[in-house]
Design a protein around this motif. Sequence first.
Motif, PDB file in Angstrom:
ATOM      1  N   TRP A 161       0.763  -1.092   0.079  1.00 58.93           N
ATOM      2  CA  TRP A 161       0.234   0.030   0.015  1.00 58.93           C
ATOM      3  C   TRP A 161       1.119   1.352   0.025  1.00 58.93           C
ATOM      4  CZ3 TRP A 161      -5.707   0.034   0.950  1.00 58.93           C
ATOM      5  CH2 TRP A 161      -6.183  -1.079   0.892  1.00 58.93           C
ATOM      6  N   TYR A 168       1.128   5.664  -0.057  1.00 60.84           N
ATOM      7  CA  TYR A 168       0.209   6.684   0.326  1.00 60.84           C
ATOM      8  C   TYR A 168       1.157   8.179   0.151  1.00 60.84           C
ATOM      9  CZ  TYR A 168      -0.562   9.716   4.565  1.00 60.84           C
ATOM     10  OH  TYR A 168      -1.058  10.809   5.489  1.00 60.84           O
ATOM     11  N   TYR A 173     -12.063   0.813   1.296  1.00 57.20           N
ATOM     12  CA  TYR A 173     -11.945   2.476   0.958  1.00 57.20           C
ATOM     13  C   TYR A 173     -12.942   3.271   1.493  1.00 57.20           C
ATOM     14  CZ  TYR A 173      -7.959   1.324  -1.924  1.00 57.20           C
ATOM     15  OH  TYR A 173      -6.634   0.933  -2.385  1.00 57.20           O
ATOM     16  N   GLN A 174     -14.291   2.752   1.563  1.00 56.16           N
ATOM     17  CA  GLN A 174     -15.373   3.604   2.021  1.00 56.16           C
ATOM     18  C   GLN A 174     -15.172   3.687   3.852  1.00 56.16           C
ATOM     19  OE1 GLN A 174     -18.425   0.830   0.816  1.00 56.16           O
ATOM     20  NE2 GLN A 174     -19.623   2.645  -0.006  1.00 56.16           N
ATOM     21  N   ILE A 232     -12.044   3.764   5.056  1.00 57.10           N
ATOM     22  CA  ILE A 232     -10.790   4.681   4.950  1.00 57.10           C
ATOM     23  C   ILE A 232     -11.181   6.197   4.821  1.00 57.10           C
ATOM     24  CG2 ILE A 232      -8.485   5.367   3.553  1.00 57.10           C
ATOM     25  CD1 ILE A 232      -8.234   2.391   3.271  1.00 57.10           C
ATOM     26  N   THR A 250      -3.046   3.820  -2.627  1.00 59.59           N
ATOM     27  CA  THR A 250      -3.244   2.783  -3.251  1.00 59.59           C
ATOM     28  C   THR A 250      -3.014   1.364  -2.717  1.00 59.59           C
ATOM     29  OG1 THR A 250      -3.060   1.756  -5.448  1.00 59.59           O
ATOM     30  CG2 THR A 250      -1.291   2.936  -4.604  1.00 59.59           C
ATOM     31  N   ASP A 251      -3.525   0.242  -3.232  1.00 62.56           N
ATOM     32  CA  ASP A 251      -3.089  -0.997  -2.845  1.00 62.56           C
ATOM     33  C   ASP A 251      -2.378  -1.676  -4.118  1.00 62.56           C
ATOM     34  OD1 ASP A 251      -5.141  -1.446  -4.606  1.00 62.56           O
ATOM     35  OD2 ASP A 251      -6.489  -2.709  -3.319  1.00 62.56           O
ATOM     36  N   ASN A 271      -6.305  -0.275  -7.093  1.00 61.76           N
ATOM     37  CA  ASN A 271      -7.201   0.593  -7.042  1.00 61.76           C
ATOM     38  C   ASN A 271      -6.551   1.851  -6.430  1.00 61.76           C
ATOM     39  OD1 ASN A 271      -9.845  -1.118  -7.289  1.00 61.76           O
ATOM     40  ND2 ASN A 271      -8.746  -2.058  -5.646  1.00 61.76           N
ATOM     41  N   MET A 307      -7.190   5.731  -4.854  1.00 59.04           N
ATOM     42  CA  MET A 307      -8.063   6.632  -4.048  1.00 59.04           C
ATOM     43  C   MET A 307      -7.476   8.000  -3.862  1.00 59.04           C
ATOM     44  SD  MET A 307      -9.334   6.515  -0.061  1.00 59.04           S
ATOM     45  CE  MET A 307     -10.498   7.395   0.735  1.00 59.04           C
ATOM     46  N   TYR A 315      -8.494  11.587  -1.993  1.00 59.81           N
ATOM     47  CA  TYR A 315      -9.176  12.341  -0.755  1.00 59.81           C
ATOM     48  C   TYR A 315      -8.849  13.728  -0.643  1.00 59.81           C
ATOM     49  CZ  TYR A 315     -11.469  13.406   3.602  1.00 59.81           C
ATOM     50  OH  TYR A 315     -12.313  13.924   4.702  1.00 59.81           O
ATOM     51  N   TRP A 344     -14.400  12.365  -2.278  1.00 60.25           N
ATOM     52  CA  TRP A 344     -13.155  11.362  -2.423  1.00 60.25           C
ATOM     53  C   TRP A 344     -13.654  10.456  -3.552  1.00 60.25           C
ATOM     54  CZ3 TRP A 344     -13.774   6.030  -1.990  1.00 60.25           C
ATOM     55  CH2 TRP A 344     -14.830   5.527  -1.387  1.00 60.25           C
ATOM     56  N   LEU A 384     -12.664   6.959  -6.179  1.00 60.20           N
ATOM     57  CA  LEU A 384     -11.876   5.617  -6.185  1.00 60.20           C
ATOM     58  C   LEU A 384     -11.831   5.172  -7.915  1.00 60.20           C
ATOM     59  CD1 LEU A 384     -10.628   3.305  -4.467  1.00 60.20           C
ATOM     60  CD2 LEU A 384     -12.750   2.023  -4.626  1.00 60.20           C
TER      61      LEU A 384
END
Length: 267
Positions: free
Chosen positions: A103, A105, A158-159, A161, A179-180, A183, A185, A187, A247, A249
């Motif tokens: 992951w 970030y 993700y929801q 998060i 991201t993983d 996907n 994201m 925000y 946000w 995705l």
Amino acid sequence: MCELLAMSANVPTDIVFSFTGLAQRGGVTGPHVDGWGITFYEGKGSRTFKDARPSSESHIAELIQSYPIKSEVVVSHIRQANRGCVSLENTHPFTRELWGRYWTYAHNGQLSDYQEKFVVSKFQPVGDTDSELAFCWLLEQVVKQFGEQEPDNIVEVYQFIAQLADEVRALGVFNMILTDGDNLMSYCSNNLCYITRKAPFGEAKLIDTDVVIDFKKETTPEDIVTVIATRPLTKNESWHILAAGDWKLFHKGELIMSESNEAKVPV
């Protein structure tokens, strides 16, 4: 503050054009001179390049601008330090393993009075930034909520998060990319935008340097590429501007979930 850049695509794609624009903001057209980094995903693997030097002066950044690494997910960041010294360990993006995936970030903003909230044990920060500690706390809460095995529905993760990000935003400015490796994201706290490029492709001109690209010559009609940035990178395209609390995705360039303070809209 810092600036963010990310990409989600349905085919391996290079980010040379967008990164060329971002790199200029690291000391030429912007004040973000306290380091930069970029992570590329290739399947479940990833490769990360970082430098504590300004991106506009970095030889490593020159390599990224000249070497078209193909990837479906990319996360990048240029830093203007506010929490933590200028050093390699404080340079974004940050990466941790969770559920057999890397992951990644990156954060733009500044948080206050966060130490008491961000109590962590499983995931420990290496540097001394508010950003990395917030990342460790987010992942720790995810494990507490979903356990040690990846759930069947990653969108629900993700929801969750996003709910956590709302809590972090209460502590200051929290623009985030996460991201993983599959996907992606975004925000928004106050500054974040995106553009999705698909057929029919056209010409794009960077804001920060005199570079133009004709995407018709670089793509196929099936390509879908979404680019996320703190501020628009091109002067002749229409970027979607996110509002506070919004946000998105993305998966393989496509928007699969979109939420705001006012509404939740599956796509």
